[in-house]
Scaffold this motif. Structure first.
Motif, PDB file in Angstrom:
ATOM      1  N   ALA A   1      -7.378   2.662  -4.305  1.00  0.00           N
ATOM      2  CA  ALA A   1      -7.233   4.058  -3.889  1.00  0.00           C
ATOM      3  C   ALA A   1      -8.164   4.951  -4.698  1.00  0.00           C
ATOM      4  O   ALA A   1      -8.896   5.780  -4.141  1.00  0.00           O
TER       5      ALA A   1
ATOM      6  N   GLU B   1      -3.782  -1.954  -5.654  1.00  0.00           N
ATOM      7  CA  GLU B   1      -3.638  -0.802  -4.776  1.00  0.00           C
ATOM      8  C   GLU B   1      -4.129   0.473  -5.467  1.00  0.00           C
ATOM      9  O   GLU B   1      -4.869   1.265  -4.882  1.00  0.00           O
TER      10      GLU B   1
ATOM     11  N   HIS C   1       1.892   8.299  -5.386  1.00  0.00           N
ATOM     12  CA  HIS C   1       0.919   9.002  -4.557  1.00  0.00           C
ATOM     13  C   HIS C   1       0.637  10.369  -5.167  1.00  0.00           C
ATOM     14  O   HIS C   1      -0.512  10.798  -5.295  1.00  0.00           O
TER      15      HIS C   1
ATOM     16  N   TRP D   1       0.816  -1.222   0.000  1.00  0.00           N
ATOM     17  CA  TRP D   1       0.000   0.000   0.000  1.00  0.00           C
ATOM     18  C   TRP D   1       0.838   1.256   0.000  1.00  0.00           C
ATOM     19  O   TRP D   1       0.334   2.343  -0.288  1.00  0.00           O
TER      20      TRP D   1
END
Lengths: 239, 233, 271
Positions: free
Chosen positions: B204, B200, B16, B7
């Motif tokens: 998200a 992941e 990110h 993660w």
């Protein structure tokens, strides 16, 4: 203007590479194009009806956990873009399920799960729109809750819901275009394939397939409107 | 195949940042399209009430056509097919700008405006006819009657369905990734293809969409509770 | 809930591992009687839909056909894109990927590759006389590529000042170039040559650019199945030795084809 490009490929847009071989009297090629989009939408709405019926009734249940399952399902799906759902079923379901799901089946499941949530809301609205007295009266004649639902409430509620179902069917027909993103050879995919090969008539090609979708959806919408007028006469309303 | 969850790639670092950039673009394209679609949708709805045959027909054709064709096809059309609609020089100038973004906004705006127009029309129909007659009788012009009497009331009724159209628009904005607009879905796809960490990335992105939807749904519910009850016919 | 789904995922992973350990892909293919190949459906001349037959044809389809014939099984074609080809292979919806895929070390973590079956080098496709010759000229310009491709990453590294716009397919990127929405399309030279050849006026476009990256194509195979990989490698070499490769190459890239490209390369052959 290059309408000849559209004309040369119109059969591919309508039913894919399906061909009837008159010499050997057999069908060759694969179903695609508009025909496949309609098949996807029809199978999808059929599956979504039953899933949605279950979800909608579960949401009306008095048992908290039954209701919770339905609420979570409906709200989760309605809060997620369809494209995301398609990716989930296509790329990620195999990791969880352990086997590959072919793209046609995996988009079909995504469509059913997606549309089922909306149908669930239609069912819930349809049932709650009926006067409360209907249920009480039915129970009063000695029917169980389940029997009252099946024999008294649903037959009335479902008929009132028909226009909403048709609207949902129209939405789903349009949504089948998203299957092209993972390679199902429906109408939009045939259009991008031909567009990618010819590259000289994007305007003509996309106008044509928009018109094809429009034709189908508009016929459905028009039907839905006529049904709405027709059914309004029979509606038993509360308040 | 063994899948090791990691993660950290969506919670920190370069990927990110990609998700944040994607979210920002999704919010930007959605906000702009919502404003434009509401304006265009209102205009189309009002055209339908003008009693001028040509305008009524235009409005009808607009809503029927754009509601009944898939958004994805409309996106492809505006991006790849629209070059015949404008003169060469204008196209040249347009393409130097961020045309991907612009085509996405146009498609989302026009598609959603068709739905909004129908909602607004339904809202206006819900206002009793004598209201218009009464306001005309007080000396207001047709436009003034709409501006000061009909529309403010209609908007209150149609706000909940309108917001759910906005929510649809936000979810529909995921389709602009097909023409290379780097929105949230596009970024999730990119992370998947760069790192093979689809699980992941998609989780998200899905959670972000869900949070947006939840906020919007909650605000509709609050609105219903606090304001809608005061309206009586 | 979280625990449950994790346990389920773990269980599924274990059954898959067990399944993989017992039966090789080669046996599966023979048992099912079909080789399922993931190919491009809009990438002339590697794989595209033929106008007359409406079937997917191309260089890579012929390579897969050769492998299927050698196994004595039927060939089933499944269209993939640059973004879907690796997931489709790892999840088992295709047995082999022949989709202009560069053999990259980072991809080795997910899948295996055959030996190189096609040599390629990343180049630029631009409008002739449009002022772009090299990667340096791309500063501040828009460059089209495809999602999930190596070209997309390479060009961003080679020219950080350009804006990369990624489409689902290369022909879409070329269409954007033709309409002036991007200033160049970048990917492997043979794909660019193929794109150029599809245009009504191929002479308007040129393949140019200095060295960006080598892009040797390998067939994508499931991870850790060496019997299967041995078979594919041996078949490719046999294809080369028997002259079959040259024949197929000539059909799609020969002087009489739509997309002539001289064969200046020799396959790696093990004695």
């Amino acid at each position: 203007m290059r309408w000849d490009v559209v004309w040369n490929n119109i059969d591919y847009f309508l039913w894919g590479s399906l061909n009837f071989d008159t010499q050997n009297m057999r069908v060759t090629g694969e179903l695609g194009g508009l025909a496949l989009a309609v098949v996807l939408a029809a199978l999808g709405i059929f599956g979504a009806f039953w899933l949605g019926l279950a979800a909608g009734l579960m949401r009306l249940s008095r048992r908290a956990w039954v209701k919770a399952i339905a609420v979570i399902y409906i709200e989760l799906v309605r809060g997620t873009p369809l494209l995301m759902l398609i990716f989930w079923f296509y790329f990620l379901a195999p990791i969880v399920l352990g086997t590959a799901v072919p793209e046609f089946q995996s988009t079909l499941i995504a469509f059913i799960v997606f549309t089922g949530a909306y149908v669930g809301e239609i069912v819930r609205a349809g049932v709650t729109a009926l006067p409360k007295g209907q249920m009480e009266a039915a129970r009063g004649t000695g029917l169980t809750h389940f029997q009252a639902m099946r024999l008294v409430i649903l037959p009335q509620a479902l008929r009132n819901m028909i226009p909403s179902f048709v609207n949902q069917f129209v939405s789903l027909t349009k949504d089948t275009s998203l299957a092209s993103i993972i390679g199902v050879n429906e109408l939009t995919n045939t259009a991008t394939q031909v567009n990618n090969r010819t590259m000289n008539a994007p305007f003509e090609i996309f106008i044509t397939i928009a018109a094809l979708y429009f034709l189908i959806c508009w016929v459905l919408t028009a039907t839905s409107r006529r049904l709405e007028k027709h059914l309004a006469r029979y509606q038993a309303r509360g308040r | 195949m063994k899948y090791n969850f990691d993660w950290s790639i969506v919670l920190t670092g370069e990927y990110h940042q990609w998700l944040i950039d994607g979210l920002w673009l999704t919010l930007k394209i959605s906000a702009l399209s919502i404003i434009l679609a509401t304006a265009l949708g209102t205009l189309v709805a009002v055209l339908r009430m003008t009693k001028v045959k040509a305008l009524e027909w235009f409005s009808l054709a607009f809503t029927e056509f754009f509601r009944n064709t898939p958004l994805l096809v409309q996106i492809y059309f505006w991006y790849f097919g629209s070059y015949v609609l404008l003169p060469e020089a204008v196209n040249k100038w347009l393409y130097k700008q961020d045309f991907e973004f612009a085509a996405g906004v146009i498609a989302l705006t026009v598609y959603t405006a068709a739905f909004i127009a129908e909602e607004i029309r339904a809202g206006i129909f819900a206002i009793p006819k004598n209201q218009l007659e009464a306001s005309r009788a007080t000396g207001l012009s047709f436009l003034q009657a709409y501006r000061y009497v009909i529309l403010p009331q209609a908007f209150r009724i149609i706000i909940p369905p309108l917001i759910s159209q906005f929510l649809n628009l936000i979810k529909n904005s995921s389709l602009v990734m097909t023409i290379g607009v780097m929105d949230l879905t596009y970024m999730a796809r990119q992370i998947e293809s760069h790192t093979f960490r689809g699980f992941e990335a998609f989780t998200a992105a899905t959670l972000i969409y869900l949070v947006i939807s939840l906020i919007v749904s909650l605000s509709i519910n609050l609105y219903n509770k606090h304001f809608l009850r005061q309206i009586k016919y | 809930m979280k625990k449950l789904s994790f346990a389920l995922a773990l269980l599924a992973a274990c059954t898959m591992l067990a399944g993989a350990a017992f039966a090789g892909k080669l046996d599966d293919i023979k048992k099912n009687g079909v080789l399922v190949a993931g190919v491009k459906d809009s990438q002339p001349p590697f794989g595209y839909v033929d106008e007359q037959s409406k079937q997917i044809v191309g260089f890579e389809i012929d390579v897969c056909k050769y492998l299927a014939d050698k196994l004595g099984v039927k060939l089933e074609i499944k269209p993939v894109t640059s973004a879907t080809r690796i997931p489709m292979l790892t999840q088992g919806s295709v047995d082999i990927v022949a989709a202009t895929m560069t053999h990259k070390i980072e991809r080795e973590a997910e899948i295996d590759f055959s030996i190189t079956y096609f040599p390629a080098e990343q180049k630029l496709l631009v409008k002739k006389g449009g002022g772009i010759k090299t990667v340096a000229d791309l500063a501040g310009k828009k460059v089209g590529s495809a999602k999930g491709s190596t070209s997309e990453k390479n060009i961003q590294a080679a020219q950080p000042k350009c804006q990369v716009i990624s489409y689902d397919t290369y022909p879409m990127a070329f269409l954007a170039l033709k309409q002036g929405k991007v200033d160049a399309v970048t990917t492997d030279a043979p794909i660019l040559a193929g794109l150029k050849a599809t245009d009504e006026k191929p002479e308007m476009w040129e393949v140019t650019g200095d060295f960006i990256a080598d892009e040797p194509y390998g067939l994508g195979l499931p991870e850790n199945d060496s019997d299967y990989r041995d078979f594919v490698n041996a078949s490719l070499m046999e294809m080369w030795r028997s002259g079959e490769y040259a024949k197929i190459y000539d059909k799609w890239f020969g002087p009489k084809s739509k997309c002539p490209l001289e064969l200046k390369w020799k396959m790696e052959l093990w004695p």
